[in-house]
Every structure is written in C-alpha cells, then in structure tokens.
Design a protein around this motif. Sequence first.
Motif, short mmCIF file in Angstrom:
data_model
loop_
_atom_site.label_atom_id
_atom_site.label_comp_id
_atom_site.label_asym_id
_atom_site.label_seq_id
_atom_site.Cartn_x
_atom_site.Cartn_y
_atom_site.Cartn_z
N GLU A 68 -4.34 6.14 -4.25
CA GLU A 68 -2.96 6.29 -4.91
C GLU A 68 -2.65 7.61 -4.62
OE1 GLU A 68 -4.96 2.85 -6.78
OE2 GLU A 68 -5.65 5.02 -6.27
N SER A 69 -3.57 8.56 -5.11
CA SER A 69 -3.12 10.25 -5.12
C SER A 69 -2.99 10.51 -3.56
CB SER A 69 -3.98 10.89 -5.85
OG SER A 69 -4.42 10.41 -7.13
N ALA A 70 -4.00 10.43 -3.01
CA ALA A 70 -4.19 10.83 -1.39
C ALA A 70 -3.43 9.97 -0.17
CB ALA A 70 -5.50 10.96 -0.93
N VAL A 71 -3.07 9.06 -0.75
CA VAL A 71 -2.36 8.01 0.45
C VAL A 71 -1.11 7.45 0.22
CG1 VAL A 71 -3.15 6.00 1.83
CG2 VAL A 71 -4.73 7.10 1.09
N VAL A 72 -0.98 6.58 -0.84
CA VAL A 72 0.31 5.93 -1.11
C VAL A 72 1.37 6.81 -1.53
CG1 VAL A 72 1.09 3.80 -2.23
CG2 VAL A 72 -1.31 3.76 -1.47
N VAL A 73 1.15 7.37 -2.55
CA VAL A 73 2.28 8.48 -3.05
C VAL A 73 2.71 9.35 -1.90
CG1 VAL A 73 2.74 10.34 -4.54
CG2 VAL A 73 1.51 8.09 -5.42
N PRO A 74 1.81 10.19 -1.29
CA PRO A 74 2.23 10.99 -0.21
C PRO A 74 3.12 10.06 0.73
CG PRO A 74 -0.01 11.62 -0.80
CD PRO A 74 0.29 10.35 -1.54
N ALA A 124 3.83 2.71 3.37
CA ALA A 124 2.90 3.11 2.40
C ALA A 124 2.13 2.12 1.62
CB ALA A 124 3.90 3.64 1.23
N PHE A 125 2.55 0.86 1.59
CA PHE A 125 1.75 0.24 0.98
C PHE A 125 0.60 -0.36 2.20
CE2 PHE A 125 0.42 -4.64 1.06
CZ PHE A 125 -0.10 -4.69 -0.35
N ASP A 126 0.95 -0.37 3.55
CA ASP A 126 -0.13 -0.75 4.39
C ASP A 126 -0.97 0.29 4.65
OD1 ASP A 126 1.19 -3.24 5.21
OD2 ASP A 126 2.28 -2.42 6.42
N LEU A 127 -0.68 1.70 4.27
CA LEU A 127 -1.75 2.53 4.33
C LEU A 127 -2.73 2.44 3.18
CD1 LEU A 127 0.42 5.83 5.63
CD2 LEU A 127 -1.32 4.52 6.85
N GLY A 128 -2.10 2.09 2.10
CA GLY A 128 -3.05 1.73 0.96
C GLY A 128 -4.21 0.77 1.37
N VAL A 129 -3.71 -0.27 1.87
CA VAL A 129 -4.37 -1.46 2.31
C VAL A 129 -5.61 -0.81 3.55
CG1 VAL A 129 -4.72 -3.58 3.65
CG2 VAL A 129 -2.90 -3.18 2.02
N LEU A 130 -5.03 0.15 4.55
CA LEU A 130 -5.86 0.67 5.25
C LEU A 130 -6.93 1.38 4.67
CD1 LEU A 130 -7.02 1.20 8.39
CD2 LEU A 130 -4.96 3.17 8.19
N ALA A 131 -6.70 2.19 3.78
CA ALA A 131 -7.71 3.28 2.74
C ALA A 131 -8.66 2.31 2.13
CB ALA A 131 -7.10 3.89 2.02
N ALA A 132 -8.03 1.13 1.64
CA ALA A 132 -9.20 0.14 0.71
C ALA A 132 -10.11 -0.40 1.79
CB ALA A 132 -8.38 -0.78 0.04
N SER A 133 -9.60 -0.57 2.85
CA SER A 133 -10.49 -1.35 3.95
C SER A 133 -11.66 -0.27 4.64
CB SER A 133 -9.61 -1.62 5.25
OG SER A 133 -8.55 -2.68 4.88
N ALA A 134 -11.11 0.95 4.66
CA ALA A 134 -12.08 1.89 4.89
C ALA A 134 -13.07 1.97 4.05
CB ALA A 134 -11.59 3.21 5.22
N GLN A 135 -12.71 2.30 2.37
CA GLN A 135 -13.58 2.15 1.52
C GLN A 135 -14.64 1.05 1.66
OE1 GLN A 135 -11.16 2.73 -2.10
NE2 GLN A 135 -12.39 4.49 -2.32
N LEU A 136 -14.03 -0.14 1.63
CA LEU A 136 -15.08 -1.17 1.75
C LEU A 136 -16.17 -1.13 2.94
CD1 LEU A 136 -12.55 -4.07 1.22
CD2 LEU A 136 -14.60 -3.92 -0.01
N LEU A 137 -15.70 -0.58 4.21
CA LEU A 137 -16.38 -0.19 5.11
C LEU A 137 -17.66 0.51 5.18
CD1 LEU A 137 -16.86 -1.13 8.28
CD2 LEU A 137 -15.50 0.79 8.81
N ARG A 143 0.13 -6.81 10.17
CA ARG A 143 -0.99 -7.64 10.93
C ARG A 143 -2.40 -6.90 10.93
NH1 ARG A 143 -1.01 -8.70 17.04
NH2 ARG A 143 -2.08 -6.69 16.95
N ASP A 144 -2.31 -5.75 11.42
CA ASP A 144 -3.66 -5.04 11.89
C ASP A 144 -4.29 -4.48 10.67
OD1 ASP A 144 -3.24 -5.49 14.45
OD2 ASP A 144 -2.39 -3.42 14.85
N VAL A 145 -3.47 -3.99 9.48
CA VAL A 145 -4.26 -3.70 8.47
C VAL A 145 -4.81 -4.91 7.38
CG1 VAL A 145 -3.14 -1.38 8.14
CG2 VAL A 145 -2.03 -3.59 6.91
N SER A 146 -3.81 -5.92 7.58
CA SER A 146 -4.25 -7.11 6.97
C SER A 146 -5.59 -7.63 7.53
CB SER A 146 -3.38 -8.19 6.75
OG SER A 146 -2.37 -7.86 5.98
N ALA A 147 -5.62 -7.92 8.84
CA ALA A 147 -7.04 -8.18 9.70
C ALA A 147 -8.13 -7.39 9.27
CB ALA A 147 -6.96 -8.06 11.13
N ALA A 148 -8.05 -6.14 9.31
CA ALA A 148 -8.97 -4.96 8.79
C ALA A 148 -9.55 -5.39 7.33
CB ALA A 148 -8.47 -3.56 8.95
#
Length: 327
Positions: free
Chosen positions: A89-95, A183-196, A260-265
């Motif tokens: 939220e602080s480093a990705v979605v809000v910015p 903004a939402f898609d970048l939040g999804v991307l960051a969550a995917s990276a955290q999961l990885l 599509r790409d962030v959802s697949a990730a």
Amino acid sequence: MRFAVSDEQRQFAASLHDLLAGADTPAAARAWGEGRHEAGRKLFRGLADLGVPALLIDERHGGLQAEAADLVVAFEVLGYHVVPGPLIESAVVVPAALAGGDLARKWLPPLASGTALATVLAPPEVPLALDADIAELTLELRDGAAWEVRAGSLEPVPSIDPARRLFRVADERIPAGAAAPRAFDLGVLAASAQLLGAGQWLLDEATAYARQRHQYGKPIGQYQAVKHLLADVVTQVELARPLVHGAAVAAQEGSATLARDVSAAKVKAGEAAYLAARTALQVHGAIGYTAEHDLGLRLVKVRALLGAWGDAAFHRARVLKHLAGQR
C-alpha cells in the motif's frame, strides 16, 4: 523488451538481503502481530534508506522514479524475509494512484522517506484496510477515482496471518481526484513478487532441513520421495518467476495486456508458494507446526496473500476475459 535482472538490481537485492538478514524480521513480524510496531517501523526506515518506498515515487516528490522491474526485485526479497506492514500500500499502490495534486504533494515525500505509512481500500477485491490503526493515510480506490478516508471508526477483523492486521473502515470519504488505472495492477504485481519470495524461502528452508535431518542413519534428503517433493517445488517456483517478471515488463511498457499478465502471475505465484508451503510442512514434520518455528510465519503469510489483491478465481476470470476478447 526481455526482462533480465541487471547487475545493479542484483546488488540492490543483495543489499536488501543483508539488511533484512541482520534485522531479525521474524521477531519484528511477531511483535507487529501483537500490536508492537517499534521494530517494524525501524525496519521500514531502514528500507527507506535503501530506497524501497521511494521506488515508484516521482523525483519531484523525493522518489527514485524507478521501474516495475525494480519493484519486483525488492518485493521478492521482502516476501523472502517476511517483512510486516502495509508495504504494498505505502510503496506501490498509493504512489501509483496519486499522479498529482495536493494529496500527492502532501503525502508522497513522507512516504518516500519512510516516515509515513499508507493503507488502501479497493473494493470488492480489497474490502479491508491493512494496519489502518497506524497508517497516516488511508486511500480508497473506486470507479477510477481516489478518495481520502478520514480516520474515525475502525473495526478489527480477524486474519489468518497475525502480522496482517485488517480493519473495516466506516468513515468520511474526501474526493482526491482520478486514480491512475494501473495502481491496482501494480498492487497485484507486488503481491505476486512477495508470494514468489516466500515460496523461495520455504523451498530453501525445506532443502536445508532435508540435508540436516537424519532418519535411519542418513539425511532424509537422500530419499527419493523427499527429492521428488522438493523437485516439484523447484519446478513450480521457476515456472512462476518468468510470469512475474514478464508482468513487470508489461507494466514498464504500458502494455494493454497488463491486467492479464499480472493476474496470470498472481495465480501462478500463488500456486507455487502454496505448494512450497505444503511441501515444507511435510518435510519438517511435527516441528513445522510449532509457533516458535519461523516456518509458521511463512505458512500463514502465503495463505493470507493468496486472497490479497484478488483471489485465484478473480484473476483466472480476468485472464479468461482477456483471452476471450482476442478471439
């Protein structure tokens, strides 16, 4: 563009690993879940010294104006070390959401410096605000617009991960202008990276334990059954990584396929991390169930992140919608 980790990004990741390995992040995560935030806030300021919360913030607001690839590198390390707090939220979605205006001028500099934290609502996928009781800014994204949520009534909601402290917010909303659509898609991307990152830690921990735990006179890692379990995790983690990195490329290029790409990730990283969690627990046996073992922190983190920023059903539907639109 083909994503390949640069030497600078490897050095950045190594610096983050060094910082977090020496900071006892498991203790900070446990304290955060108990409502003691001192260690976590200190950790966040250390990350700010390395530029993590400033990555996506414009230079005129004290940020680094980096690219999504740098974001993925950072959040994979954060997931590996189970860093608590509203980092996405602080480093990705809000910015990403605050492209300009008074709210950006007010909040982006303290977010970049690590002196402020933000949280986000983005219903229906993100109906609860993470750490809303300590965040200086609460932002709601809805129908392409951003709304500042003024603090007031907060209702705690139980979370499977104690370090992910969730709140239902029922307060006044102040219009803050249009929100950047990615903004939402970048939040999804960051969550995917955290999961990885969490999946990689679980794999590393299970592999190390299989080498040191002896059964019938030899390490359990020498048994074919255990080797096959770990090999399956390696395969799934390595299949997920290019999808996460590919989504970062789509974000950098402003591709029409970003959703599509962030959802697949997110789907694939979630599957890989969940398999890693199950396998690590199976390899560790009874000790993996103990609250004192750091394995438990990753088990609940993975389970919580699977549903964060949209669950698998939501993201599979987005991928299907995009593919159906191409026919």
